[in-house]
Design a protein around this motif. Structure first.
Motif, mmCIF file in Angstrom:
data_model
loop_
_atom_site.group_PDB
_atom_site.id
_atom_site.type_symbol
_atom_site.label_atom_id
_atom_site.label_comp_id
_atom_site.label_asym_id
_atom_site.label_seq_id
_atom_site.Cartn_x
_atom_site.Cartn_y
_atom_site.Cartn_z
ATOM 1 N N VAL A 258 0.350 0.588 14.318
ATOM 2 C CA VAL A 258 -0.107 0.116 13.382
ATOM 3 C C VAL A 258 -1.289 -0.820 13.760
ATOM 4 O O VAL A 258 -2.158 -0.837 13.111
ATOM 5 C CB VAL A 258 0.865 -0.659 12.493
ATOM 6 C CG1 VAL A 258 0.328 -1.442 11.324
ATOM 7 C CG2 VAL A 258 2.030 0.186 11.716
ATOM 8 N N THR A 270 -4.053 -7.670 11.960
ATOM 9 C CA THR A 270 -2.966 -6.920 11.470
ATOM 10 C C THR A 270 -2.310 -7.208 10.247
ATOM 11 O O THR A 270 -2.020 -6.090 9.464
ATOM 12 C CB THR A 270 -2.002 -6.495 12.790
ATOM 13 O OG1 THR A 270 -2.788 -6.276 13.832
ATOM 14 C CG2 THR A 270 -0.696 -5.594 12.433
ATOM 15 N N SER A 271 -2.043 -8.330 10.032
ATOM 16 C CA SER A 271 -1.313 -8.547 8.846
ATOM 17 C C SER A 271 -2.197 -8.397 7.589
ATOM 18 O O SER A 271 -1.744 -8.076 6.602
ATOM 19 C CB SER A 271 -1.034 -10.239 9.007
ATOM 20 O OG SER A 271 -2.176 -11.295 9.062
ATOM 21 N N ILE A 274 -1.863 -4.683 6.917
ATOM 22 C CA ILE A 274 -0.635 -4.267 6.363
ATOM 23 C C ILE A 274 -0.469 -4.788 4.695
ATOM 24 O O ILE A 274 -0.156 -4.003 4.083
ATOM 25 C CB ILE A 274 0.508 -5.237 7.136
ATOM 26 C CG1 ILE A 274 0.526 -4.493 8.630
ATOM 27 C CG2 ILE A 274 1.719 -4.806 6.327
ATOM 28 C CD1 ILE A 274 1.661 -5.222 9.398
ATOM 29 N N GLU A 275 -1.302 -5.755 4.556
ATOM 30 C CA GLU A 275 -1.141 -6.487 3.040
ATOM 31 C C GLU A 275 -2.073 -5.501 2.336
ATOM 32 O O GLU A 275 -1.686 -5.112 1.284
ATOM 33 C CB GLU A 275 -1.902 -8.037 3.220
ATOM 34 C CG GLU A 275 -2.238 -8.442 1.822
ATOM 35 C CD GLU A 275 -2.868 -9.445 1.717
ATOM 36 O OE1 GLU A 275 -3.569 -9.896 0.679
ATOM 37 O OE2 GLU A 275 -3.006 -10.304 2.848
ATOM 38 N N LYS A 278 -0.297 -1.993 1.831
ATOM 39 C CA LYS A 278 0.675 -1.851 0.978
ATOM 40 C C LYS A 278 0.124 -2.200 -0.581
ATOM 41 O O LYS A 278 0.678 -1.499 -1.682
ATOM 42 C CB LYS A 278 1.602 -3.242 1.313
ATOM 43 C CG LYS A 278 2.772 -3.345 0.708
ATOM 44 C CD LYS A 278 3.732 -4.530 1.072
ATOM 45 C CE LYS A 278 5.060 -4.227 0.492
ATOM 46 N NZ LYS A 278 6.003 -5.466 0.896
ATOM 47 N N MET A 283 3.557 0.984 0.174
ATOM 48 C CA MET A 283 4.480 1.093 1.301
ATOM 49 C C MET A 283 3.805 0.359 2.508
ATOM 50 O O MET A 283 2.370 0.422 2.492
ATOM 51 C CB MET A 283 5.001 2.267 1.734
ATOM 52 C CG MET A 283 3.941 3.347 1.997
ATOM 53 S SD MET A 283 4.384 4.938 2.201
ATOM 54 C CE MET A 283 5.140 5.527 0.753
ATOM 55 N N THR A 284 4.290 0.041 3.487
ATOM 56 C CA THR A 284 3.499 -0.575 4.716
ATOM 57 C C THR A 284 3.176 0.662 5.590
ATOM 58 O O THR A 284 3.513 1.776 5.479
ATOM 59 C CB THR A 284 4.346 -1.519 5.348
ATOM 60 O OG1 THR A 284 5.539 -0.600 5.968
ATOM 61 C CG2 THR A 284 4.919 -2.681 4.684
ATOM 62 N N PRO A 285 2.001 0.335 6.315
ATOM 63 C CA PRO A 285 1.564 1.364 7.321
ATOM 64 C C PRO A 285 2.781 2.112 8.101
ATOM 65 O O PRO A 285 2.741 3.412 8.283
ATOM 66 C CB PRO A 285 0.441 0.534 7.950
ATOM 67 C CG PRO A 285 0.104 -0.460 7.454
ATOM 68 C CD PRO A 285 1.349 -0.870 6.670
ATOM 69 N N TYR A 288 4.767 4.409 6.021
ATOM 70 C CA TYR A 288 3.978 5.581 5.759
ATOM 71 C C TYR A 288 4.068 6.679 7.010
ATOM 72 O O TYR A 288 4.271 7.744 6.890
ATOM 73 C CB TYR A 288 2.332 5.213 5.471
ATOM 74 C CG TYR A 288 1.534 6.385 5.243
ATOM 75 C CD1 TYR A 288 1.513 7.001 3.800
ATOM 76 C CD2 TYR A 288 0.833 6.799 6.295
ATOM 77 C CE1 TYR A 288 0.524 8.197 3.832
ATOM 78 C CE2 TYR A 288 -0.087 8.040 6.144
ATOM 79 C CZ TYR A 288 -0.228 8.689 4.838
ATOM 80 O OH TYR A 288 -0.940 9.833 4.846
#
Length: 303
Positions: A258, A270-271, A274-275, A278, A283-285, A288
């Motif tokens: 990710v 990265t955060s 992800i945000e 989603k 859904m999160t990476p 997925y």
């Protein structure tokens, strides 16, 4: 055969070669929710496109306009028009897609009279094909026949395809609509493609509104108006969505993680990746990636 991840070039022009072995024509079934993105992303191509809705319904966007195409009906999308499609109401949307090179529709001698004025018209980005109208039914029946012939390849099918394409085009252009060519509309379309092309080339880099506006030779405010009119979002939100689209392909590779994917597609956190992922995909990476692994969709290193 459905194209689940058709290639889009630097200016959002689709790179898929729309042809059989001997004809500049492609005709195949498309199930929208089987596309890698879950919808058909924004793109354009030189070919004219006809759609025949087999099951369910879909919302198509052509340039800045949206319309719903229902089961049994169809749609004509003109050459060079930006378009995308998404399934409506989880209806299991399936449609036949017929793409054909404009210069193949009629003979070369007839092209200037019967084709060129229609693909150059700025007031004809699309035409809804109503199955309850005789001209619409003729077009939809011919699309069905062409699809069957290309799949089964009976003797002399190329001649049948060619004859039916002429029938399709005649039914389309005999509706009597007045053609218009607005130079400013043509310029707007070109500038929009320039900006989208620039984003495709630089999405992995730091991008500012000034960068995008400069690519379209526009002011910041004009650039925002273009995106709001065409895509109903801001330029920078489009960049984020585009980065998410690009991340889907990378996440389906076995060796990807990710954090690396996020940086590869232009997120510097990265955060934040992800945000935004989603928010877009529900859904999160990582979820997925695991979903695609479970479905057997993950690609090996050699693609």
């Amino acid at each position: 055969m459905q194209i689940k991840n058709f290639k889009i070039g630097k200016d959002l022009k689709e790179l898929t070669e729309h042809r059989t072995v001997v004809l500049p024509v492609a005709c195949y079934e498309t199930t929208i929710n089987q596309n890698i993105h879950g919808y058909i992303p924004l793109h354009w191509h030189d070919e004219i496109q006809f759609v025949r809705m087999v099951e369910g319904e879909a919302c198509f966007q052509i340039n800045e306009e949206k319309l719903i195409v229902r089961q049994g009906d169809g749609l004509f999308i003109n050459s060079g028009c930006l378009h995308m499609a998404e399934e409506m109401n989880e209806s299991g949307c399936v449609y036949i897609c017929l793409n054909v090179s404009p210069d193949f529709v009629v003979s070369q001698e007839q092209y200037a009279t019967y084709v060129a004025p229609y693909i150059q018209a700025t007031n004809l980005p699309y035409l809804y094909i109503d199955s309850n109208k005789s001209w619409g039914k003729n077009i939809l029946d011919a699309i069905g026949n062409i699809h069957q012939w290309i799949q089964q390849k009976p003797p002399y099918f190329e001649l049948d395809v060619t004859l039916n394409l002429t029938l399709v085009w005649k039914n389309l252009i005999t509706n009597g609509f007045q053609l218009e060519y607005d130079r400013m509309e043509a310029v707007k379309s070109r500038r929009m493609k320039q900006m989208l092309s620039w984003i495709d080339l630089h999405y992995a880099e730091k991008i500012t509104l000034d960068d995008i506006a400069r690519a379209g030779q526009l002011s910041r405010s004009e650039c925002c108006r273009y995106f709001k009119r065409m895509l109903k979002m801001t330029p920078l939100n489009y960049v984020i969505d585009y980065r998410i689209q690009k991340s889907l392909v990378w996440l389906q590779r076995t060796e990807s993680n990710v954090t690396e994917v996020g940086y590869k597609v232009g997120f510097n956190s990265t955060s934040y990746f992800i945000e935004r992922f989603k928010k877009a995909k529900k859904m999160t990476p990582l979820a997925y990636k695991k979903l695609k692994m479970d479905n057997g969709s993950i690609q090996t290193n050699d693609g």
